[in-house]
Design a protein around this motif. Structure first.
Motif, PDB file in Angstrom:
ATOM      1  N   UNK B 130       0.867  -1.260  -0.082  1.00  0.00           N
ATOM      2  CA  UNK B 130       0.159  -0.018   0.003  1.00  0.00           C
ATOM      3  C   UNK B 130       0.999   1.396   0.010  1.00  0.00           C
ATOM      4  N   UNK B 131       1.986   1.185   0.601  1.00  0.00           N
ATOM      5  CA  UNK B 131       3.089   2.171   0.584  1.00  0.00           C
ATOM      6  C   UNK B 131       3.572   2.422  -0.809  1.00  0.00           C
ATOM      7  N   UNK B 135      -0.909   4.642  -1.889  1.00  0.00           N
ATOM      8  CA  UNK B 135      -2.541   4.568  -1.584  1.00  0.00           C
ATOM      9  C   UNK B 135      -3.302   5.385  -0.569  1.00  0.00           C
ATOM     10  N   UNK B 136      -3.143   6.719  -0.748  1.00  0.00           N
ATOM     11  CA  UNK B 136      -3.661   7.913  -0.028  1.00  0.00           C
ATOM     12  C   UNK B 136      -4.012   9.048  -1.108  1.00  0.00           C
ATOM     13  N   UNK B 137      -4.674   9.946  -0.355  1.00  0.00           N
ATOM     14  CA  UNK B 137      -5.094  11.000  -1.033  1.00  0.00           C
ATOM     15  C   UNK B 137      -4.039  12.290  -0.511  1.00  0.00           C
ATOM     16  N   UNK B 192      -6.762  -0.806  -4.634  1.00  0.00           N
ATOM     17  CA  UNK B 192      -6.625   0.378  -3.745  1.00  0.00           C
ATOM     18  C   UNK B 192      -6.127   1.597  -4.904  1.00  0.00           C
ATOM     19  N   UNK B 196      -7.931   5.405  -5.462  1.00  0.00           N
ATOM     20  CA  UNK B 196      -7.685   6.666  -5.376  1.00  0.00           C
ATOM     21  C   UNK B 196      -7.597   7.244  -6.535  1.00  0.00           C
TER      22      UNK B 196
END
Lengths: 578, 260
Positions: B130-131, B135-137, B192, B196
């Motif tokens: 995920x890193x 996987x983030x906004x 993911x 995103x």
């Protein structure tokens, strides 16, 4: 001096929000969690998060949210921090929206809001019916970004054991147990946050996750931190039974139109609607749980010889139900094998939330300097009864303000540890060496089952002084029997029995705080109900209970409540009095 | 409390529940099977059976043993912790109801992750992925910047489906391409990326996210077995995400090739 890092214990909403605030300021965080943070108990929150943004044009405002919260909590919460939280709520929702939380939408594309208990307004933003999970994931993702940048170091599968407290009484770090190697290490930092959640597991089976033992807060309490309002335990009216846990069926089910009823004289009896016409099915949880008890035990009405009532959504549009409540209804269907869109659910109350917790001031400081607390493990925002969808708010708000406060403290002092760190590590190593060699005849898990049965029977919806006294005697007996536990697992790695035995002691300490707090409070207020003292007694008990640890049991003291903004008034939900 | 309605509904004949657990002391040690026999109770699931063993750790042969080590937390299938192989099928142990399972109920740790002890495995690789895929906004900050962009209910419903991924590992356990010999990131991480890239703010970084899945171990390692979507306990349309990402990657490759 080495690079300064702060310590956050707990990877639920409060801990992650604090971590974001600290990392955003460019300061490193060591984040400890007994489970991978993405599996924290915050995932279990279903229905939503409150914020008075008034997108439904109902004239809602943070001031009304504040009043509902204080009134719902039967005036036991200090008012100023609650007001600040309600004022900040709209901003928090917008932040979560920007982080990518898939909040449910209106046809125009705005955030949708639904109703919850204890209010007349559509004030609850939601992401389907797994709102806590969605909020946690959003914060987890932001923290992962800081982890990828090297600012956040995660210690997942590590358990907080104790605070390091130096000679001056200041917290300068923590000891923690690596749950894989079972080694104990000490970590130093100028500020430490406990965001370790509630103690539902003290009650054996509850709606809580297995990590919610309250062990960290109980350890801090035994080291001198004050525990406040422990006797205020929320029993949620609608849960389903299981051998392993009692699963929550969210209040949002009633927020979207679900009705509680039972069969009386061959006809459906909508007892909440009859008894509380002003709020109907959306009375606060303490009121609904007592009503169900009354129906089942006083009126003696059961369903198929089971202690339960119906929670009914079969009159509502199945597509709407799937869209807005899918996550909850899916739980009922998976565990009970019945589709609640077409057959009424059978539900009964279950232990759900602790309004009480570590005593903190408005800056989230415990009374051990350097040690902070936020989230369900502290006592500050909900008084004698928490309103639905205020817990996610209080966790995030607490995390939001504690981060900067931890930074401010770190700038002003870097506590001199001296030998405190080494001493504390040695103390914990001795403790665990003692646990490993326990060879008595008791089983830790069997003792826990007994603890849960006693607490559930006597320290939940109805409290009687004789039974509370008996329960405290029982707790002391369990503490003696705890000394006679025999370890079945002598393994050196991932030894869950070893850590559980340590937690169990801490649970017993907390159970006494809860029970004796209830025994001493001769009144009825919010979730604390004594049939022998059915009225609220503001003259004697408009006070925070403060428990401090002593060798012969908790010492109770009382502190006046801040009622600066709203004059306490009678709390009724059958008629509108505002 | 809710458990009081648990009175024995079926008092007809006392029966037992037979269980077999694959046990292993640590990553390198030998695994062996141990049998247990527990009295039947209403509403047992795999978790409550393992809890009953904790409280009285004796095996079916009547010998004392140590309690079983396993991961669990929420017990209502939203945390993803208690994934294991139950009667040959990867799933969450909490929703594995004893009355619906063939006996003996056979419990094994997932095979695609290192065993820590007994049924507990190390899934940290999933979080590392995920890193890698960002996987983030990417927010400007957590200060007050007002409301986010409006979104259609249809878009919300699509993103919500992918945002329910618990990183439980079922899709990877079921995937023939995900194994010790491959670097394939698997369906959960790809889901993911899709999520995103769909988010109105997250879309700003969609190009860099696509780059993370274009190399070795990325999208092209998917063998299209479609086991992931069948194994997912949350019915996340993972293959749809993979197909859609395939188109996005192709378009991006062409654009990159032509220098845009």
């Amino acid at each position: 001096m080495a690079e300064q890092r702060l310590i956050v214990v707990g990877g639920g909403l409060a801990g992650l929000m604090a971590t974001i605030k600290i990392a955003e300021a460019g300061v490193g965080v060591d984040l400890f969690s007994v489970v991978p943070v993405k599996r924290s108990h915050s995932v279990c929150a279903q229905g939503g998060i409150n914020a008075a943004v008034n997108l439904k044009g109902e004239g809602d405002s943070p001031a009304i949210h504040f009043d509902d919260t204080v009134y719902g909590g039967d005036f036991l919460a200090n008012q100023t921090p609650v007001r600040s939280m309600c004022d900040k709520a709209p901003e928090i929702i917008y932040l979560l929206d920007r982080m990518g939380v898939p909040f449910s939408r209106t046809p125009e594309g705005n955030l949708d809001f639904r109703r919850f208990g204890g209010t007349k307004h559509h004030r609850t933003a939601f992401a389907g019916a797994t709102t806590g999970q969605q909020l946690l994931y959003a914060l987890d993702e932001q923290v992962r970004r800081y982890e990828a940048e090297g600012l956040v170091r995660k210690f997942e599968n590590w358990e907080f054991l104790s605070a390091v407290v130096n000679e001056a009484g200041t917290c300068t770090g923590i000891t923690a147990l690596d749950l894989l190697s079972m080694q104990i290490e000490v970590f130093e930092a100028p500020s430490v946050l406990l965001a370790t959640g509630g103690p539902g597991i003290v009650y054996g089976r509850s709606t809580n996750s297995m990590v919610n033992t309250g062990t960290a807060a109980a350890a801090a309490y035994q080291q001198g931190a004050t525990y406040a309002n422990g006797e205020f335990i929320q029993v949620h009216p609608t849960a389903i039974p299981g051998q392993d846990k009692l699963r929550l069926i969210s209040e949002s089910v009633r927020g979207e139109g679900g009705r509680l009823w039972t069969m009386r004289d061959g006809k459906p009896w909508y007892f909440l609607e009859e008894w509380y016409p002003a709020y109907g099915n959306l009375v606060p949880r303490d009121i609904a749980s007592r009503a169900i008890h009354k129906v089942v035990f006083e009126h003696g009405i059961k369903i198929d010889d089971q202690n339960c009532v119906y929670l009914d959504v079969t009159h509502l549009d199945p597509d709407m139900l799937t869209r807005k409540l899918g996550g909850v209804l899916e739980i009922y269907e998976k565990f009970m094998g019945v589709d609640p869109r077409f057959t009424p659910m059978k539900v009964f109350p279950a232990v759900h939330y602790s309004m009480g917790g570590l005593w903190v001031d408005a800056e989230q400081k415990t009374d051990i300097p350097g040690l902070f607390a936020a989230g369900e493990c502290e006592y500050q925002y909900h008084g004698a009864n928490r309103l639905g969808a205020n817990s996610l708010l209080s966790c995030i708000y607490g995390g939001m303000i504690v981060g900067p406060n931890m930074l401010a403290r770190s700038a002003e002092t870097a506590g001199e540890g001296g030998s405190a760190a080494a001493d504390e590590k040695a103390r914990m190593e001795n403790r665990f060496a003692g646990l490993r060699s326990m060879d008595g005849t008791e089983n830790a898990y069997a003792l826990w089952n007994e603890l849960g049965d006693w607490m559930t029977r006597n320290v939940t919806v109805e409290r009687h002084n004789d039974r509370l006294k008996e329960t405290d005697d029982k707790l002391q007996e369990l503490m003696e029997r705890w000394q006679n536990i025999g370890m079945n697992d002598h393994g050196q790695r991932a030894n869950q029995e070893l850590s559980f035995t340590n937690q169990l002691w801490n649970m017993l300490e907390l159970a006494r705080v809860i029970t004796l707090g209830a025994l001493a409070r001769d009144e009825s207020r919010g979730a604390h109900f004594k049939p022998d003292f059915p009225e609220r007694d503001d003259e004697n008990f408009l006070k925070t209970t403060k428990a401090t640890w002593a060798a012969d049991g908790p010492q109770l003291d009382y502190e006046d409540v801040d009622t600066e903004h709203i004059v306490p008034r009678a709390r009724v939900y059958n008629v509108d009095i505002r | 409390m809710a458990d009081e309605q648990n009175h024995e509904q079926n008092k007809a004949e006392p029966k037992n529940i037979e269980i077999r657990v694959r046990r292993q002391d640590g990553p390198g040690s030998e695994a062996s099977w141990e049998e247990f026999s527990l009295p039947w109770k209403a509403q047992h699931n795999v978790i409550s059976l393992l809890m009953a063993i904790q409280a009285a750790p004796v095996n079916a042969a009547g010998q004392p043993t140590r309690p079983v080590v396993w991961d669990c937390n929420c017990l209502e299938e939203v945390c993803g912790a208690c994934t294991m192989i139950v009667n040959g099928r990867v799933r969450q142990a909490c929703t594995a109801l004893a009355d619906e399972l063939e006996q003996p109920i056979q419990l094994e740790p997932m095979s695609k992750f290192p065993v820590l002890r007994d049924l507990s495995v190390d899934r940290s690789r999933m979080f590392e992925k995920l890193k890698e895929v960002h996987a983030w906004v990417q927010l400007d900050g957590s200060h007050d910047l007002g409301p986010g962009p409006r979104q259609s209910a249809a878009n919300q419903e699509q993103t919500y489906a992918f945002s329910r991924c618990m990183t439980c590992g079922c899709c990877l356990e079921a995937c023939p391409q995900y194994n010790d010999d491959s670097d394939f990131m698997g369906a959960s991480a790809l889901g993911q990326v899709f999520l995103f890239n769909l988010n109105p703010i997250g879309a700003v970084q969609s190009e860099e996210r696509l780059e993370t899945i274009m190399g070795l171990g990325g999208l092209s390692d998917c063998g299209n077995a479609q086991n992931c979507v069948a194994a997912c306990p949350k019915d996340i349309p993972l293959t749809k995400a993979i197909a859609s990402l395939g188109r996005d990657v192709t378009v991006k490759s062409l654009r990159d090739l032509l220098g845009r």
